[in-house]
Structures are given as structure tokens and as C-alpha cells.
Design an enzyme around this catalytic site. Structure first.
Site, mmCIF file in Angstrom:
data_model
loop_
_atom_site.group_PDB
_atom_site.id
_atom_site.type_symbol
_atom_site.label_atom_id
_atom_site.label_comp_id
_atom_site.label_asym_id
_atom_site.label_seq_id
_atom_site.Cartn_x
_atom_site.Cartn_y
_atom_site.Cartn_z
ATOM 1 C CG ASN A 1 0.863 1.068 3.346
ATOM 2 O OD1 ASN A 1 0.010 1.938 3.169
ATOM 3 N ND2 ASN A 1 0.864 -0.080 2.685
ATOM 4 C CE LYS B 1 -1.344 -2.736 4.926
ATOM 5 N NZ LYS B 1 -1.140 -4.007 4.292
ATOM 6 C CG HIS C 1 1.421 -2.151 -1.392
ATOM 7 N ND1 HIS C 1 0.574 -3.200 -1.161
ATOM 8 C CD2 HIS C 1 2.075 -1.926 -0.226
ATOM 9 C CE1 HIS C 1 0.690 -3.581 0.112
ATOM 10 N NE2 HIS C 1 1.595 -2.822 0.696
ATOM 11 C CD GLU D 1 -2.436 -4.455 0.925
ATOM 12 O OE1 GLU D 1 -2.657 -3.246 1.010
ATOM 13 O OE2 GLU D 1 -2.080 -5.149 1.904
ATOM 14 C CD GLU E 1 5.754 -4.115 1.470
ATOM 15 O OE1 GLU E 1 5.730 -3.806 2.664
ATOM 16 O OE2 GLU E 1 4.811 -3.879 0.700
ATOM 17 N N GLY F 1 0.612 -8.717 6.165
ATOM 18 C CA GLY F 1 -0.581 -8.837 6.997
ATOM 19 C C GLY F 1 -0.862 -10.241 7.528
ATOM 20 C CB SER G 1 4.168 -9.819 9.120
ATOM 21 O OG SER G 1 2.962 -10.155 8.497
HETATM 22 C C1 PEP Z 1 2.385 -3.195 3.842
HETATM 23 O O1 PEP Z 1 1.221 -2.823 3.763
HETATM 24 O O2 PEP Z 1 3.221 -2.797 3.024
HETATM 25 C C2 PEP Z 1 2.762 -4.105 4.918
HETATM 26 C C3 PEP Z 1 3.988 -4.494 5.001
HETATM 27 O O3 PEP Z 1 1.756 -4.504 5.772
HETATM 28 P P1 PEP Z 1 1.915 -5.336 7.130
HETATM 29 O O4 PEP Z 1 3.052 -4.721 7.911
HETATM 30 O O5 PEP Z 1 0.612 -5.219 7.805
HETATM 31 O O6 PEP Z 1 2.272 -6.745 6.740
#
Ligand code: PEP
Length: 241
Positions: free
Chosen positions: A6, A8, A94, A96, A163, A169, A202
Site C-alpha cells: 500500500n 498510500k 482502510h 485512514e 489491521e 505506521g 507496521s
Molecule cells: C497500511 O497502510 O495498510 C499499513 C499497514 O501501513 P504500515 O505498514 O506503514 O503500518
């Protein structure tokens, strides 16, 4: 196993040159059973799909509008338009996007529209830290699954990405026992349907050795670390050995 990048809001046409390493890696590891999927910003879906021609790497989008038809929705893109430029997948739900107002009901409409367009869906669910501390994780996940997948009988093109919101992040991940329990809980919600469940939050080159040992995880959704091809390849390599 799935490895979903991803990106982003990251990357321009130049950044695509960094993908050569990943293409080379995937070509030399053809026999291994893993699927790499890159989800870049919409601006890069077409050029990325072209780069991945003659490879088995696929491309997805990060979100879509819920309307299957064109309409007066300034700045929006629907699932058919994404499919038209080369996307095979779309990430929906997601955190976000949930954080800026996307509701379970809207996610449900988006999923239905994406199915109609022939896209596969990476459906994200996860609890906040407050919810985990209040021991509401299972309740939240149950509700996100029920509402997000409401009246969708065939889930064969839906991948679930668990998630934890507080893990995205931040470098924080769940302890192994807690993660095992949560993944099992998600699995139990689907009974015989048995969808593929991924973990995201992460994932990096240091914690992948632990994460890959968790049962019932069929791959990883990787944000930050996927923007760096060396780290992304390292995570895949460590997961498949
Ligand atoms: C994500 O954006 O779905 C994600 C898991 O980000 P990160 O790996 O940076 O935590």
C-alpha cells in the site's frame, strides 16, 4: 501468500524505476507460491501495470467511489474506471479512510460496486487502541464484518486484511498470543467460507520473523516498508523461507 504494497500517497513516474529490483526478484522466484500486489495512487496505476506486463505482479487501487455509474462526483473515481486502467484489486475500508468519515454502510456499497466491476477486494478491518483497551476488539470486528459485507453471499473475491488502527505506521504490533486469538476470531466469523486473512500494521524486516509464525495468516498488507523495494523484498524473502 499475498504481499500487498500500500503505497498510500507516495510516488511519481520516477519512483517506478525502483520497481526493477522487485520485478527481478519476482522473476527469479517464479516457483514460489506468492502473489505481489502493488496498490499505488491512482495516478500510477496505468504506468505501473505497463511495467508489470510479462510479470506475475498485479496492481490494485487504494479506494473507489461507491457509484458504479459515472456521475457528478468531483475528484472521485469509480471501480470500473480503475479496472479500465489496469487495477485488478481495490483496498476498501482502510482505517485512514474510516477515520475521515467512511462508514461501514458506505464501505458495503463500495464493495458491491467493486464486485460488479470485476475487481478483487482487500477489505480492511481493525480496532482502535481505545477499543482494544476496553476489550471491545471482537465486538468491533464482528460489526465491521457484518455491516461491511451485508448481503454479499459470495466472498470468493474478498480478502480480509486485519489491521489494528493503532498499529498502522507506529511500529507497534500486537503480542503473538493476542494476534493469534484475534485472527482466529475473524476466521470463526466466516465459518466454512474460509476467506484469506492478511495482517497489516507496521510489518517490517525486524518483526516479520515473528509475524510469519502466527497461524491462519495468509500474507501481509504493508504500507511504509513497501515504499522501499529492498525492505519489501526482504520481508517477502523472510516470510517464504
Ligand atoms: C497500511 O497502510 O495498510 C499499513 C499497514 O501501513 P504500515 O505498514 O506503514 O503500518
Amino acid at each position: 501468500m499475498y504481499f500487498i504494497a500500500n503505497w498510500k500517497m507516495f510516488g511519481d513516474l520516477r519512483t517506478l524505476n525502483t520497481l526493477d529490483k522487485v520485478i527481478k526478484f519476482s522473476k527469479t522466484n517464479k516457483k514460489n507460491k506468492f502473489q505481489i500486489i502493488y496498490c499505488p495512487p491512482n495516478t500510477l496505476i496505468r504506468p505501473m501495470s505497463r511495467r508489470f506486463k510479462k510479470t506475475n505482479i498485479e496492481v490494485g487501487a487504494q479506494n473507489c467511489h461507491d457509484s458504479y455509474d459515472y456521475g457528478a462526483f468531483t475528484g472521485q473515481v469509480n471501480s470500473r474506471m480503475l479496472k479500465n486502467v489496469g487495477a485488478k484489486y481495490v483496498i476498501l475500508g482502510h482505517s485512514e479512510n474510516r477515520q475521515i468519515g467512511e462508514t461501514d454502510n458506505l464501505i458495503n456499497l463500495k464493495i458491491k460496486s467493486a464486485i460488479k466491476s470485476g475487481l478483487k477486494i482487500i477489505f480492511c478491518i481493525g480496532e482502535t487502541l481505545k477499543e482494544r483497551r476496553a476489550k471491545k476488539t471482537n465486538q468491533i470486528l464482528k460489526s465491521q464484518i457484518e455491516k461491511g459485507l451485508k448481503s454479499i453471499k459470495n466472498i470468493s473475491n474478498i480478502i480480509i486484511a486485519y489491521e489494528p488502527v493503532w498499529s498502522i505506521g507506529t511500529g507497534e504490533i500486537l503480542k503473538e498470543v493476542a494476534l493469534t486469538e484475534t485472527i482466529l476470531f475473524i476466521k470463526s466469523r466466516f465459518k466454512k467460507k474460509n476467506p484469506k486473512i492478511l495482517y497489516g500494521g507496521s510489518v517490517n524486516t525486524n518483526n516479520i520473523d515473528k509475524l510469519k509464525k502466527i497461524p491462519n495468516i495468509y500474507g501481509f498488507l504493508i504500507g511504509g516498508a513497501s515504499q522501499n523495494p529492498k525492505k519489501f523484498i526482504d520481508i517477502i524473502q523472510k516470510s517464504i523461507i
